[in-house]
Design a protein around this motif. Structure first.
Motif, short mmCIF file in Angstrom:
data_model
loop_
_atom_site.label_atom_id
_atom_site.label_comp_id
_atom_site.label_asym_id
_atom_site.label_seq_id
_atom_site.Cartn_x
_atom_site.Cartn_y
_atom_site.Cartn_z
N TRP A 100 -35.49 10.55 -68.33
CA TRP A 100 -35.68 9.31 -68.16
C TRP A 100 -36.16 9.16 -66.72
O TRP A 100 -36.60 7.97 -66.36
N ILE A 103 -40.00 8.10 -66.39
CA ILE A 103 -40.50 7.23 -67.37
C ILE A 103 -40.84 6.02 -66.56
O ILE A 103 -40.24 5.20 -66.07
N PHE A 105 -41.33 2.25 -66.72
CA PHE A 105 -41.02 1.03 -67.55
C PHE A 105 -41.87 -0.27 -67.53
O PHE A 105 -41.87 -1.19 -68.19
N CYS A 252 -40.54 7.27 -76.74
CA CYS A 252 -40.72 6.44 -75.44
C CYS A 252 -42.16 7.22 -74.74
O CYS A 252 -42.99 6.62 -74.53
N TYR A 262 -46.54 0.52 -71.33
CA TYR A 262 -46.43 -0.81 -71.04
C TYR A 262 -47.63 -1.70 -71.11
O TYR A 262 -47.60 -2.85 -70.97
N LEU A 281 -42.96 -2.02 -73.86
CA LEU A 281 -43.01 -0.56 -73.94
C LEU A 281 -41.85 -0.35 -74.97
O LEU A 281 -41.53 0.49 -75.89
N GLY A 282 -40.70 -1.18 -74.99
CA GLY A 282 -39.60 -1.01 -75.76
C GLY A 282 -39.83 -1.22 -77.25
O GLY A 282 -39.41 -0.80 -78.11
N THR A 285 -41.82 1.80 -78.55
CA THR A 285 -40.68 2.80 -78.77
C THR A 285 -39.96 2.64 -80.04
O THR A 285 -39.66 3.48 -80.58
#
Length: 338
Positions: A100, A103, A105, A252, A262, A281-282, A285
């Motif tokens: 992570w 990554i 975000f 992700c 994103y 992005l969430g 995912t």
């Protein structure tokens, strides 16, 4: 002057720790809630209710499960290698969480914008094999050892397919950096022109995370849990967290590689309190997290020989053909980024 520099160094360390916690705590929470999402989704597939007692709609069930496992007695086999027995779950969790760190975000929102981010991710994925192997060997149990051998063989085999599919993305963008790959998808997401590559890639990450139908650490005839059969209590929780952390991480990464991360084409991002890019992005995912559980609820488990044969005799020739085809098309139409 020395004291002033020391104070500055301490302040920088504290700020870096806060940055890490701001990423780590939401990730651990998402991993915890991924377990309840899976159980509720499996219940919906199988026409039952699922967890619904602890908290509203059962949302506090992960915390009840964690408390139960932490309070259980830790049983260690007397003839086991105790150092590796404890090291295996800890190392597996650490390697799954380290991914992570690179990554993105959002635009500029990353702990470290590593230029070789894809190589870093593949290296961590390779190191995760050692935790599985150590867990099976250190327990001094033939069932745990056989489960670790099956799982390790599958992970190593499908890691070749995974890296080959990612290589096609690298050839298309000319970069190992996740942010550059996201910016390359401003016009069109890579899942559209590279749909067959995406299918191969998703099959490989199912095997890499040991999910159904590739969960070969378990065998129907053995009736045990595979390489972590002898692990209990808090060290079993580490394996559990590592598995679901890898699921969320690979979901992700899949969103970054194939769905533009994103970015949304022609999206107007306004400067408000909420970061729209992180929400985008969430949501992407979550799509792939849903697919992980969907595949588990739908597909039966494959035999070991079917899995290995499918990898080496079917997937490998196809992905090698795409490795030759994609750059050939780029060069033929003079659109190569290099």
């Amino acid at each position: 002057m020395i004291q002033y520099n020391l104070i500055l160094n301490i302040i920088n360390i504290i700020i870096n720790l806060i940055d890490v916690l701001l990423v780590l705590l939401p990730v651990l929470l998402s991993v915890a809630f991924m377990t309840i999402v899976e159980r509720k989704q499996l219940a919906a597939h199988q026409r039952r209710v699922g967890p619904n007692t602890v908290g509203y709609y059962g949302v506090l069930q992960p915390f009840a499960d964690a408390l139960k496992l932490i309070l259980k007695e830790t049983v260690v086999p007397s003839q086991s290698n105790k150092v590796l027995f404890y090291l295996a779950p800890v190392s597996t969790l650490i390697f799954s969480l380290l991914g992570w760190g690179i990554i993105p975000f959002g635009e500029g929102l990353t702990l470290f914008d590593f230029p070789l981010g894809i190589l870093y991710t593949l290296a961590l994925s390779s190191l995760g094999v050692y935790g599985v192997l150590f867990a099976g060997w250190s327990a001094n149990s033939k069932y745990a050892f056989l489960g670790s051998l099956r799982s390790t063989a599958a992970m190593i085999s499908y890691e070749l397919i995974l890296s080959s599919a990612i290589l096609i993305i690298i050839l298309l963008t000319g970069s190992f950096n996740f942010t550059s790959i996201i910016e390359s998808q401003q016009a069109i997401w890579f899942i559209v022109p590279l749909l067959p590559v995406f299918i191969i890639y998703f099959i490989s990450i199912l095997a890499e995370t040991s999910r159904t139908p590739f969960d070969l650490q378990e065998a129907e005839s053995e009736l045990v849990a595979g390489f972590f059969t002898e692990h209990s209590s808090i060290i079993f929780v580490f394996f559990f967290l590592a598995e679901y952390s890898s699921i969320v991480l690979f979901s992700c990464i899949t969103a970054i590689l194939f769905l533009g991360g994103y970015n949304i084409p022609n999206l107007i991002v306004n400067d408000t309190f909420f970061n729209i890019q992180s929400i985008v992005l969430g949501l992407k995912t979550c799509i792939f997290c849903f697919m992980f559980v969907w595949f588990r609820a739908t597909l039966p488990r494959l035999r070991y020989d079917q899995l290995i044969e499918f990898c080496w005799l079917n997937l490998l020739p196809v992905v090698v053909a795409f490795i030759i085809l994609v750059p050939s098309i780029l060069v033929a139409f003079d659109i190569a980024p290099y």
